[in-house]
Scaffold this active site. Structure first.
Site, mmCIF file in Angstrom:
data_model
loop_
_atom_site.group_PDB
_atom_site.id
_atom_site.type_symbol
_atom_site.label_atom_id
_atom_site.label_comp_id
_atom_site.label_asym_id
_atom_site.label_seq_id
_atom_site.Cartn_x
_atom_site.Cartn_y
_atom_site.Cartn_z
ATOM 1 N N CYS A 44 0.807 -1.157 0.073
ATOM 2 C CA CYS A 44 -0.014 0.214 -0.122
ATOM 3 C C CYS A 44 0.818 1.221 -0.057
ATOM 4 O O CYS A 44 2.080 1.210 0.221
ATOM 5 C CB CYS A 44 -0.843 0.093 1.387
ATOM 6 S SG CYS A 44 -2.230 -1.348 1.181
ATOM 7 N N CYS A 75 -2.581 -3.134 -3.700
ATOM 8 C CA CYS A 75 -3.691 -2.854 -2.795
ATOM 9 C C CYS A 75 -4.754 -2.370 -3.856
ATOM 10 O O CYS A 75 -4.400 -1.511 -4.451
ATOM 11 C CB CYS A 75 -3.414 -2.025 -1.867
ATOM 12 S SG CYS A 75 -5.075 -1.322 -1.032
HETATM 13 ZN ZN LIG Z 1 -3.976 0.129 0.210
#
Ligand SMILES: [Zn+2]
Length: 195
Positions: A44, A75
């Site tokens: 992320c 992500c």
């Molecule tokens: Zn994320």
């Protein structure tokens, strides 16, 4: 969290900075590093709003490519694989446009700055990353350069030049001018014109 009062962003955030950035979903760190979660296999951006991972499961990477090479998947929520991502891009550009077009309309500019979040730390930080100075500093800088030009190319009184350049008062103008030019507007005019 200890508030980081650095102007702009540190070039190399420390491990502690990174952890704090992740736990606070701090967009100021977006682009500086990525974090992966060992238990999920996903990586992320620091600002990702997904729930905080356990600290012992966090792995840091400098680039999105590094994380992917290590076997992590991007992500779906924060899309760390999209390189052009800029946090607050729309606000930051709108703030810049407002400064450029409403520099001399104090009230209107102040209202727009507020509406666009120009006083919020993450937005200020994103603005600085993009344009090299904070919104307030850019406003002052633009007004000062207008005023300096007015001092040299007109014979208008200094108060008039201050107001024409968007300053709210002569003293606000003097203070800002001295900080940048290290002299008073009057001396600056004398030193740089033959009059
Ligand atoms: Zn994320």
């Amino acid at each position: 969290m200890a508030k980081n009062e650095h102007p702009g962003k540190p070039l190399r955030p420390t491990h502690q900075d990174k952890l704090a950035g992740v736990l606070n979903s701090d967009p100021a760190y977006d682009g500086q590093f990525f974090y992966a979660v060992k238990s999920t296999g996903i990586f992320c951006r620091p600002s990702c709003k997904s729930k905080n991972p356990k600290i012992e499961n966090i792995d840091f990477f400098d680039t999105s490519d590094d994380a992917q090479r290590a076997g992590y998947r991007p992500c779906k929520r924060c899309r760390p694989d999209l390189l052009t991502y800029e946090p607050y891009k729309e606000n930051v550009e709108a703030i810049y446009n407002a400064i450029m077009t409403h520099l001399l309309e104090q009230e209107s500019l102040t209202a727009q700055m507020k509406a666009l979040g120009a006083h919020q730390d993450p937005i200020k930080s994103a603005f600085k990353t993009r344009y090299g100075s904070l919104p307030s500093a850019l406003i002052t800088q633009k007004r000062l350069s207008l005023a300096a030009d007015g001092l040299l190319t007109t014979t208008k009184p200094i108060l008039q030049i201050a107001l024409d350049s968007g300053f709210s008062s002569q003293s606000a103008f003097y203070d800002a001018f001295k900080r940048t030019y290290h002299t008073s507007p009057g001396k600056y005019r004398k030193q740089n014109t033959n009059s």
